[in-house]
Write an enzyme that holds these catalytic residues in place. Sequence first.
Site, PDB file in Angstrom:
ATOM      1  N   TYR A 261      78.233 -85.471  28.980  1.00  0.00           N
ATOM      2  CA  TYR A 261      77.585 -86.428  29.883  1.00  0.00           C
ATOM      3  C   TYR A 261      76.978 -85.713  31.090  1.00  0.00           C
ATOM      4  O   TYR A 261      75.841 -85.983  31.487  1.00  0.00           O
ATOM      5  CB  TYR A 261      78.622 -87.458  30.326  1.00  0.00           C
ATOM      6  CG  TYR A 261      78.107 -88.573  31.191  1.00  0.00           C
ATOM      7  CD1 TYR A 261      77.334 -89.605  30.651  1.00  0.00           C
ATOM      8  CD2 TYR A 261      78.431 -88.624  32.541  1.00  0.00           C
ATOM      9  CE1 TYR A 261      76.888 -90.651  31.448  1.00  0.00           C
ATOM     10  CE2 TYR A 261      77.987 -89.671  33.342  1.00  0.00           C
ATOM     11  CZ  TYR A 261      77.221 -90.677  32.792  1.00  0.00           C
ATOM     12  OH  TYR A 261      76.782 -91.709  33.582  1.00  0.00           O
TER      13      TYR A 261
ATOM     14  N   ALA B 248      73.825 -83.818  30.096  1.00  0.00           N
ATOM     15  CA  ALA B 248      72.715 -84.737  29.850  1.00  0.00           C
ATOM     16  C   ALA B 248      72.158 -85.281  31.160  1.00  0.00           C
ATOM     17  O   ALA B 248      70.939 -85.385  31.339  1.00  0.00           O
ATOM     18  CB  ALA B 248      73.183 -85.879  28.952  1.00  0.00           C
ATOM     19  N   LYS B 249      73.039 -85.614  32.084  1.00  0.00           N
ATOM     20  CA  LYS B 249      72.597 -86.188  33.347  1.00  0.00           C
ATOM     21  C   LYS B 249      71.928 -85.154  34.242  1.00  0.00           C
ATOM     22  O   LYS B 249      70.979 -85.468  34.975  1.00  0.00           O
ATOM     23  CB  LYS B 249      73.779 -86.844  34.061  1.00  0.00           C
ATOM     24  CG  LYS B 249      74.252 -88.125  33.392  1.00  0.00           C
ATOM     25  CD  LYS B 249      73.106 -89.107  33.183  1.00  0.00           C
ATOM     26  CE  LYS B 249      73.568 -90.477  32.761  1.00  0.00           C
ATOM     27  NZ  LYS B 249      72.416 -91.392  32.516  1.00  0.00           N
TER      28      LYS B 249
ATOM     29  N   ASN C 183      67.746 -96.330  31.465  1.00  0.00           N
ATOM     30  CA  ASN C 183      69.110 -96.635  31.883  1.00  0.00           C
ATOM     31  C   ASN C 183      70.127 -96.498  30.748  1.00  0.00           C
ATOM     32  O   ASN C 183      71.314 -96.322  31.000  1.00  0.00           O
ATOM     33  CB  ASN C 183      69.150 -98.057  32.451  1.00  0.00           C
ATOM     34  CG  ASN C 183      70.551 -98.561  32.685  1.00  0.00           C
ATOM     35  OD1 ASN C 183      71.219 -98.177  33.652  1.00  0.00           O
ATOM     36  ND2 ASN C 183      71.041 -99.411  31.782  1.00  0.00           N
TER      37      ASN C 183
ATOM     38  N   SER D 257      73.585 -88.857  37.334  1.00  0.00           N
ATOM     39  CA  SER D 257      74.950 -89.221  37.705  1.00  0.00           C
ATOM     40  C   SER D 257      75.539 -88.118  38.563  1.00  0.00           C
ATOM     41  O   SER D 257      75.127 -86.950  38.470  1.00  0.00           O
ATOM     42  CB  SER D 257      75.792 -89.406  36.439  1.00  0.00           C
ATOM     43  OG  SER D 257      77.168 -89.462  36.745  1.00  0.00           O
TER      44      SER D 257
ATOM     45  N   ALA E  43      80.512-100.087  39.106  1.00  0.00           N
ATOM     46  CA  ALA E  43      81.533-100.674  38.241  1.00  0.00           C
ATOM     47  C   ALA E  43      80.841-101.309  37.048  1.00  0.00           C
ATOM     48  O   ALA E  43      80.183-102.338  37.167  1.00  0.00           O
ATOM     49  CB  ALA E  43      82.322-101.724  39.011  1.00  0.00           C
TER      50      ALA E  43
END
Length: 295
Positions: free
Chosen positions: A154, A157-158, A89, A141, A187
């Site tokens: 990001y 990577a995701k 995570n 993501s 959130a």
Amino acid sequence: MITFQDRVAIVTGAGAGLGRCHALGLAQRGARVVVNDVGDGGIAVVEEIEAAGGQAMVHGADVSNAIEVADMVAQTMERWGRIDCLVNNAGILRDKTFAKMDMEDFRRVIDVHLMGSANCCHAVWPIMRAQGYGRIVLTASGSGLYGNFGQANYGAAKAAMVGLMNVLHLEGARDDIRINTLAPTAATAMTEGLLPEAALALLKPETITPGVLFLLSEDVPSRTILSAGAGTFAVTRITETLGALIEGDVTPEEVAANWDTITDAAGAEALENAFAQTRKYALRAARAKGVALDW
């Protein structure tokens, strides 16, 4: 009833946000939990678990550092003697448009998300193989699956989580190591300021953790991308169209002329592995040419 009694789980980036919820959820259902976090938040999560009667330990490994990850795994084995579940995570953001992005920021995000997940998987892999049991969750993501402005590092990577999952699924199947990917939208401190307040109120991390607990359970599929947010759960699939076989001269013009057929979603399917794609193409070409292909 899904339970983690007698199971040991490692949750990275568990000092706050999604990781904290995952760690608490596992502990509430009986797991002994390693709360990994580079900050001080992990201590409070361990105290919270212990106050509720659970068992937990904290470890401050930087997941991008393989030596620190190996120490975390060694300490876990010394204390509890097994590792059944791993939740990758931990993550960071370094958002900026690609034109303005410092490549060190690109590398750092890749190091934490991709190399961090790979380091943790690699460290627990021989343990899970020896046990003949393991459940791993990677965290992707929507930014990686669909793109998001200002998140080239990001998103890359995701998206890599899916490739890692696909291969580890194949390599772990014999030893009942099942690996899935979560694509959450929640959130957290990482999304604060990026979403309207009304949306943040709905996108609580607590609405996502039940999906993670399912992905870590005994009776779970493998190689699934579970997208989740605000209580909605969906499966994201990568499929390939039937495509068009271009016979004769293969030219860019022929590709353009067949584009509607190439992109036609009718008959699209998910392929089992890269070799299945190779076999599909070779067999189709062989049939068109009347070539006997024993495959």
